[in-house]
Each structure stands twice: as structure tokens, then as C-alpha cells.
Design a protein around this motif. Structure first.
Motif, short mmCIF file in Angstrom:
data_model
loop_
_atom_site.label_atom_id
_atom_site.label_comp_id
_atom_site.label_asym_id
_atom_site.label_seq_id
_atom_site.Cartn_x
_atom_site.Cartn_y
_atom_site.Cartn_z
N LEU A 1 0.84 -1.20 0.00
CA LEU A 1 0.00 0.00 0.00
C LEU A 1 0.87 1.25 0.00
CD1 LEU A 1 -2.79 -1.05 2.54
CD2 LEU A 1 -2.95 -0.99 0.04
N ASP A 2 1.98 1.21 0.72
CA ASP A 2 2.92 2.33 0.72
C ASP A 2 3.51 2.53 -0.67
OD1 ASP A 2 2.56 2.89 3.39
OD2 ASP A 2 4.31 1.73 4.05
N ALA A 3 3.86 1.42 -1.32
CA ALA A 3 4.54 1.49 -2.61
C ALA A 3 3.66 2.06 -3.70
CB ALA A 3 5.04 0.10 -3.00
N PHE A 4 2.39 1.65 -3.72
CA PHE A 4 1.51 2.06 -4.82
C PHE A 4 0.69 3.30 -4.50
CE2 PHE A 4 1.66 -2.69 -5.79
CZ PHE A 4 2.65 -2.53 -6.76
N GLY A 5 0.44 3.56 -3.24
CA GLY A 5 -0.30 4.75 -2.85
C GLY A 5 -1.78 4.67 -3.18
N ALA A 6 -2.48 5.76 -2.86
CA ALA A 6 -3.93 5.83 -3.10
C ALA A 6 -4.20 6.32 -4.52
CB ALA A 6 -4.56 6.76 -2.08
N PRO A 7 -5.37 5.96 -5.10
CA PRO A 7 -6.37 5.05 -4.55
C PRO A 7 -5.79 3.62 -4.42
CG PRO A 7 -7.25 6.29 -6.43
CD PRO A 7 -5.76 6.48 -6.42
N TYR A 8 -6.19 2.95 -3.35
CA TYR A 8 -5.69 1.60 -3.08
C TYR A 8 -6.55 0.57 -3.80
CZ TYR A 8 -3.52 4.29 0.68
OH TYR A 8 -2.83 5.22 1.41
N VAL A 9 -5.89 -0.41 -4.43
CA VAL A 9 -6.59 -1.48 -5.13
C VAL A 9 -6.20 -2.80 -4.46
CG1 VAL A 9 -7.00 -2.64 -7.33
CG2 VAL A 9 -6.52 -0.17 -7.28
N VAL A 10 -7.16 -3.43 -3.78
CA VAL A 10 -6.90 -4.67 -3.05
C VAL A 10 -7.85 -5.75 -3.58
CG1 VAL A 10 -6.76 -5.77 -0.79
CG2 VAL A 10 -6.29 -3.31 -1.03
N LYS A 11 -7.27 -6.86 -4.05
CA LYS A 11 -8.06 -7.92 -4.68
C LYS A 11 -7.88 -9.23 -3.94
CE LYS A 11 -7.68 -6.01 -9.38
NZ LYS A 11 -7.29 -6.32 -10.78
N ASP A 12 -8.99 -9.85 -3.58
CA ASP A 12 -8.96 -11.21 -3.05
C ASP A 12 -8.34 -12.11 -4.12
OD1 ASP A 12 -9.49 -13.77 -2.07
OD2 ASP A 12 -11.42 -13.18 -1.23
N ASP A 13 -7.37 -12.94 -3.73
CA ASP A 13 -6.71 -13.79 -4.71
C ASP A 13 -7.65 -14.82 -5.32
OD1 ASP A 13 -4.50 -14.92 -6.16
OD2 ASP A 13 -4.47 -16.55 -4.70
N GLY A 14 -8.66 -15.24 -4.57
CA GLY A 14 -9.56 -16.29 -5.06
C GLY A 14 -10.87 -15.75 -5.59
N LEU A 15 -11.81 -16.66 -5.85
CA LEU A 15 -13.12 -16.27 -6.35
C LEU A 15 -13.91 -15.55 -5.27
CD1 LEU A 15 -14.26 -19.48 -8.30
CD2 LEU A 15 -13.17 -17.41 -9.21
N ALA A 16 -14.63 -14.49 -5.68
CA ALA A 16 -15.41 -13.74 -4.70
C ALA A 16 -16.71 -13.22 -5.31
CB ALA A 16 -14.59 -12.58 -4.15
N ALA A 17 -17.20 -13.91 -6.35
CA ALA A 17 -18.49 -13.57 -6.97
C ALA A 17 -18.57 -12.11 -7.40
CB ALA A 17 -19.64 -13.90 -6.01
N THR B 1 -10.28 2.08 -3.07
CA THR B 1 -10.64 3.09 -2.07
C THR B 1 -9.47 4.02 -1.77
OG1 THR B 1 -11.44 3.39 0.19
CG2 THR B 1 -10.03 1.50 -0.21
N GLY B 2 -9.79 5.20 -1.33
CA GLY B 2 -8.77 6.11 -0.83
C GLY B 2 -8.59 5.99 0.67
N ALA C 1 -8.84 -0.41 3.10
CA ALA C 1 -8.01 -1.29 2.27
C ALA C 1 -7.36 -2.37 3.13
CB ALA C 1 -6.95 -0.47 1.55
N GLU C 2 -6.84 -1.98 4.29
CA GLU C 2 -6.21 -2.95 5.17
C GLU C 2 -7.21 -3.94 5.74
OE1 GLU C 2 -4.38 -0.28 7.93
OE2 GLU C 2 -2.48 -0.22 6.81
N TYR D 1 -3.26 1.68 -9.07
CA TYR D 1 -4.53 2.09 -9.65
C TYR D 1 -4.33 2.48 -11.11
CZ TYR D 1 -8.71 4.87 -10.54
OH TYR D 1 -9.87 5.39 -11.08
N LEU D 2 -5.24 2.01 -11.97
CA LEU D 2 -5.18 2.34 -13.39
C LEU D 2 -6.24 3.38 -13.71
CD1 LEU D 2 -4.78 -1.25 -14.90
CD2 LEU D 2 -3.00 0.47 -14.59
#
Length: 419
Positions: A133-149, A156-157, A162-163, A177-178
Motif C-alpha cells: 500500500l505504501d509502494a503504490f499509494g492511493a487510490p488503493y486497489v486490493v483484490k482477493d486472490d480467489g473467487l469472490a463472486a 478506495t482512498g 483497504a487494510e 490504480y489504473l
């Protein structure tokens, strides 16, 4: 041919509808299906994650094509079980479906194939999460590695949020963030050849104006009048063919649907995610526009015959779908409320209703049975008329506590350049 569609949501109703309009499909089945699919196909109540149950049903009805709608059966290896029995199936096997089943695996494949995507880190503990999170900064993009429907991604900012999401998921992929609009491109693949469908755009946030939490999708439209003419060719060259080749090099033939989720950034298209099946609700508009008979097209992905398909035919005009969601979606949606007005919605010129989360209540009364309950599709010569018909039909539906976004395709219909 005799065809069987696995799944019971709006995507599967759209697939069943498309197959029902193919004169080459003589017998149509759906498992488990829903009240909407029952008007077009024979529904069968089975566990679609059980490969043995699926193969036994397919063999019993003499299926010559099984179309796997949701991601979970693919990740569980249902396509493997069908192929082992010699039953043609549209959908990748278990190993290939890891492109969706594991965000980390997908990133690994993209890196090896040289596919343009966001910089990312795989994190397994709070320390790694904090560093990423420090490296990429906000907005934070956090993705569950597995399936999550469709609900495993948080953008989020809010650092604390995010944590928290990372803690709840366990193993996550955190990435930069793209910027730029998002586009979905569906590609049919037989492991060697690939055929793209129309690009579409969906709307992930729950509420009008891109407010609220991420959802599985609240609406979609196609085609994209603002997209660059060479977009599809560029993505096929820089993303799709290298990915399929990389999978083949790993000993895994990718057969089925490769869903490419893109961000059209200022530096060019970048892959947000891969899915191993048709997206929902984009399928509802893309298949509405498809004029080429779909049955033999999907079967060709299993038989290796996509190389003989040079182009697809598309209906002129546009399609817009609006998702009617249940109260409290996407949290803990309320179920069991009566639904009325579907006949009136279907009577609107150029519009029709697809069932996504419905069930029978009593003999023939409908009730809600999911978060995304109905997909209302509007069609017309342009986006303005298509969305007007979709919203006219959506207004006919009555479901206590339900809601829908009012801005699906609005900017595109006004002629705004979304790039």
C-alpha cells in the motif's frame, strides 16, 4: 444440436435465450436454471459443482454441447469431467480456469507473456500489505486472490478500509490504480485460434453516479461508439494471443471464453483482470447484438474449429441492460419478496426481461431470490433509444425495496468521449 447451459442467473438466461434463437439448436436444457429459463428450456435441479452429476445429466439428455456459465464449476474442474466423457463443453478446464481462480496466477501469466497490466504484489500478511500500500499509494486497489463472486475487489482512498479488506481475504493481490474508462472484451478461444466479440462497458458501483460499494455489475451497454476503431485488434495482439500462447507453452490449452477486463489508460490499454467465462451483465447486451448463430460457434471452441471463422455478424443498433437489485444489495440482500410487472415490461417495444435472482412462489408467482434480481434489456437503433426503452420497461417492475441505477449508458448516449 442438443445443448445444456449450467447456471441459474441473468447471464445464463441470456445464453439460453441466444441458443433458443439458433435454428441449429433443437433441444435446450438448463441446470439449475430459473423461472425465466424454464420458458425456453427444460430446467434440471442439480449441483453444478459436482462433475459426476453434470456429466450424468449431459449423457442422459444426449447433450452435444454443454455451456458452463458461472466461474465456480470451471475452477472445480467440471469441464475436465465432461471432456473425459467425450462430451463437448464450452469452458476451460480446471488448470486454465486458474486465470480467474487466482489473481496471483493471472499476474504471473501476464508477466511471462508480456501483457500490459498494472504493477502488483502478492501479499500474505499485514506487513506485506502495508509495504504494498505504501509502494503504490492511493487510490488503493486490493483484490482477493480467489473467487469472490465479483465482490472481491476494493478500490478506495481509505487506507483503513483497504487494510481491513486485506485482512478479511487473507491472500491478496495489491496493485497500482489504473486511470481511464473500463471496457470488457469477450474472446472465444479454441486454444490456438481466437475470435473477439463486441466490446462492452459495465457499471460496477451500486448507485447512480458511481457511488457506493463495488457489485457484480449494475448495468451494461454495447457497442461502444466512443471506442477507438483499432481497440479490439490492439488487445488481440498485445493481450489475447500472447496469453493463449503462454498457457499453451505451460501445457494448458485454453478453450472457452477469455474475458479481458481492461482499463483504457493514458498509456494505452492495460489488463485489470481475466475471467474464464462470460461476464455478467455484459453478456446480456453482447449476445443481444450477436447475429451469428451461437451454438456451432461455442461448439467450435471445443473442437478446435474457430480457425474457420473469419468474422461474425452483428445486429445494427445498440443494447442497454439495467439491473434491478434487491434491498440491501450487495451486502445481505433481502429475498422472498413478490415480483410483479414483468409482463408489462416485456410489452414495451424493443425491451425484454431476463431473470437473474428469482424463484417460484407457489404455483406460478415470482419472488426475489438473489441480490441482482432482474436484468431489463432495451434495444434500439442507437443508445438513446435503447436506454430509453430499458428504463421504460424497468419502471414497470414492482419489487419492494428494490433499486436500479439511472445512469447506465447515459454519457455514451449523449455522445461523450469516454476515453
Amino acid at each position: 444440436m442438443k445443448a445444456l447451459v449450467l447456471g441459474g442467473g441473468g447471464r445464463e438466461h441470456a445464453l439460453v435465450r441466444a441458443l433458443s434463437r439458433d435454428s441449429g439448436v433443437t433441444d435446450l436444457h438448463c441446470a439449475p436454471g430459473n423461472p425465466g429459463t424454464s420458458a425456453l428450456a427444460d430446467n434440471h435441479v442439480i449441483n453444478v459443482l459436482d462433475g459426476l452429476a453434470v456429466t450424468e445429466l449431459a449423457a442422459r439428455i444426449g447433450a452435444e454441447l454443454v455451456v458452463v456459465g458461472p466461474e465456480a464449476p470451471l475452477v472445480e474442474g467440471v469441464a475436465d469431467a465432461l471432456r473425459e466423457r467425450g462430451i463437448p463443453v464450452f469452458g476451460p478446464d480446471r488448470e486454465a480456469a486458474r486465470l480467474e481462480g487466482s489473481k496471483a496466477f493471472a499476474k504471473e501469466v501476464m508477466e511471462a507473456a508480456g501483457v500490459p497490466t498494472a504493477r502488483a504484489r502478492v501479499c500474505k500478511n499485514p506487513g506485506q500489505v502495508a509495504e504494498a500500500l505504501d509502494a503504490f499509494g492511493a487510490p488503493y486497489v486490493v483484490k482477493d486472490d480467489g473467487l469472490a463472486a465479483g465482490k472481491g475487489v476494493v478500490v478506495t482512498g481509505d487506507r483503513a478500509l483497504a487494510e481491513q479488506h486485506a485482512r478479511e481475504c487473507g491472500r491478496v493481490v495489491i496493485e497500482e490504480y489504473l486511470d481511464g474508462p473500463e471496457v470488457s472484451l469477450f474472446v472465444l478461444s479454441d486454444g490456438i485460434h481466437a475470435v473477439p466479440l463486441l466490446p462492452a462497458q459495465d457499471f460496477k458501483r451500486a448507485y447512480t453516479g458511481d457511488e457506493g460499494p463495488n457489485t457484480g455489475g449494475m448495468g451494461a451497454y454495447a457497442p461502444l461508439p466512443w471506442a477507438a476503431p483499432g481497440l479490439v485488434d490492439e488487445v488481440m495482439e498485445s493481450v489475447v494471443r500472447p496469453t493463449i500462447a503462454e498457457m499453451s507453452q505451460r501445457g494448458t490449452r485454453y478453450q472457452g471464453l477469455l474475458y479481458v477486463g481492461l482499463a483504457l489508460t493514458s498509456a494505452g490499454p492495460r489488463v485489470i483482470e481475466f475471467n474464464a467465462r462470460f461476464g455478467d451483465p455484459e453478456t446480456q447486451v453482447v449476445l443481444d447484438r450477436l447475429a451469428t448463430p451461437i451454438g456451432s460457434l461455442l461448439q467450435a471452441a471445443d473442437t478446435g474449429a474457430l480457425g474457420g471463422i473469419t468474422s461474425l455478424d452483428w445486429h445494427p443498433g445498440a443494447a442497454v441492460t439495467v439491473v434491478i437489485a434487491a434491498e440491501n444489495y450487495p451486502g445481505d440482500p433481502v429475498k422472498g419478496d413478490p415480483i410483479t410487472g414483468i409482463d408489462a415490461a416485456n410489452a414495451v417495444e424493443g425491451a425484454y426481461v431476463l431473470h437473474a435472482g428469482t424463484a417460484w412462489s407457489g404455483a406460478r408467482d415470482l419472488k426475489s431470490n438473489g441480490g441482482r434480481v432482474l436484468n431489463v434489456v432495451g434495444t434500439g437503433p442507437d443508445l438513446t433509444q435503447a436506454r430509453g426503452r430499458a428504463y421504460e420497461a424497468a419502471a414497470k417492475i414492482e419489487l419492494r425495496g428494490s433499486f436500479f441505477r439511472t445512469d447506465i449508458a447515459e454519457k455514451a448516449a449523449l455522445g461523450k468521449d469516454m476515453r
